[in-house]
Design a protein around this motif. Structure first.
Motif, short mmCIF file in Angstrom:
data_model
loop_
_atom_site.label_atom_id
_atom_site.label_comp_id
_atom_site.label_asym_id
_atom_site.label_seq_id
_atom_site.Cartn_x
_atom_site.Cartn_y
_atom_site.Cartn_z
N GLU A 123 -58.00 60.71 -23.86
CA GLU A 123 -58.13 60.72 -22.41
C GLU A 123 -57.63 62.04 -21.81
N TRP A 180 -57.14 65.18 -23.27
CA TRP A 180 -57.89 66.42 -23.50
C TRP A 180 -59.29 66.36 -22.89
N SER A 181 -59.92 65.16 -22.90
CA SER A 181 -61.29 65.10 -22.39
C SER A 181 -61.33 65.29 -20.87
N LYS A 182 -60.25 64.86 -20.20
CA LYS A 182 -60.18 65.03 -18.75
C LYS A 182 -60.22 66.53 -18.42
N GLN A 235 -61.30 69.00 -20.51
CA GLN A 235 -62.57 69.59 -21.00
C GLN A 235 -63.71 69.32 -20.01
N ASN A 236 -63.69 68.12 -19.43
CA ASN A 236 -64.78 67.74 -18.52
C ASN A 236 -64.84 68.60 -17.25
N ASN A 265 -61.99 57.50 -27.83
CA ASN A 265 -62.06 56.85 -26.51
C ASN A 265 -62.14 57.90 -25.43
N LYS A 266 -62.64 59.08 -25.77
CA LYS A 266 -62.67 60.17 -24.79
C LYS A 266 -63.39 59.75 -23.50
N ILE A 267 -63.04 60.43 -22.42
CA ILE A 267 -63.77 60.20 -21.16
C ILE A 267 -65.07 60.99 -21.30
N SER A 269 -68.22 63.17 -20.64
CA SER A 269 -68.57 64.19 -19.64
C SER A 269 -69.97 63.91 -19.12
N ALA A 310 -63.82 73.68 -25.82
CA ALA A 310 -63.79 73.98 -24.39
C ALA A 310 -64.86 74.99 -23.99
#
Lengths: 79, 197
Positions: A34, A36-38, A40-41, B13-15, B17, B50
């Motif tokens: 949660e 790192w993806s926040k 990256q997004n 469980n990544k958010i 994109s 990234a």
């Protein structure tokens, strides 16, 4: 408190970029999905949202719609 | 993010994109008609790299025109367009000639999907050498990490590609088969000397 990981500055742009790639990979490894993806997004979503907004705005006027039609035609012809 | 090397599965469980959602939407249409594997840069991005991208590369298994036509019509119905041609027979002939064709959402050109039939033996093997990316909302087929790293480091070789490979190498340190990468490297180098004499 979370222990900070520090990044070694590179001697030139290439080395610095590579150091950041490794630093970020370490961050992804050591933090929750949660977290790192926040981050990256922020980079990824801005590109898509800008693209959608650009075409949406373009399609608002007859000139813009014509512009989209020409862009599509050019894309096909350039193949 | 958990990678089970033995099961060839990665769980996260990544958010998701906007790009991930864009890919999932396209793949859900694709997999109704043809087997696929996602390759190249998007794999690194899916796994946290990234950077953004303008395209997502996908191999689809070679299918006859009749089946391709169903896929093409489904894509049109779901609001996609092909950037390379309007007529499905023309799009199919590009694919058959070993060329990649691009699809994007109607009214947009970016981001887009670069779809192609695998041409060389090493490309065809991707369908037997993939990892399942498992997320609560989706399951995607991505090329194995070894194949991904080998192509990025020894075939594509730009700074961006090397960085994509390093991201995956660092992320899964200790879980990557370097013997396999070296075998792929030799094949890639032999292809390269043939393609670029």
């Amino acid at each position: 408190m979370e222990e900070r990981i520090f990044m070694k500055p590179g001697k030139d742009n290439n080395e610095d970029r590579m150091n950041f790639v490794k630093f970020w990979a370490e961050y992804v490894k050591s933090h929750s999905d949660e977290e790192w993806s926040k981050q990256q997004n922020i980079i990824i979503d801005s590109q898509i949202i800008n693209s959608i907004e650009f075409y949406k705005k373009l399609a608002e006027t007859p000139e813009g719609r014509e512009n989209i039609r020409v862009k599509k035609l050019k894309a096909v012809q350039n193949h | 993010m958990e990678y089970a090397q033995d099961k060839k599965e990665i769980r996260t469980n990544k958010i998701l994109s906007e790009l991930d959602k864009f890919v999932i939407r396209f793949v859900k249409i694709l997999e109704k008609h043809v087997d696929y594997v996602i390759i190249s840069g998007y794999i690194s991005i899916l796994l946290g790299r990234a950077r953004a991208t303008e395209d997502v590369d996908i191999y689809i298994k070679k299918i006859p025109f009749e089946e391709f036509l169903k896929l093409y019509e489904d894509l049109k119905k779901e609001d996609y367009w092909c950037l390379n041609a309007e007529k499905p027979s023309e799009v199919f002939s590009y694919l058959n000639d070993g060329l990649a064709v691009r699809f994007s959402r109607e009214g947009m050109s970016l981001p887009n999907f670069e779809v192609k039939f695998p041409k060389r033996e090493i490309d065809k093997e991707t369908f037997e050498d993939f990892i399942s990316f498992i997320h609560p909302e989706v399951k995607l087929k991505i090329s194995s990490f070894e194949r991904h790293i080998a192509f990025k480091k020894y075939y594509l070789k730009s700074n961006k590609d090397i960085e994509d490979a390093v991201h995956v190498e660092e992320l899964f340190k200790g879980k990557i088969d370097y013997e396999k990468i070296n075998k792929l490297r030799k094949i890639i180098e032999s292809i390269e000397s043939f393609e670029k004499p």
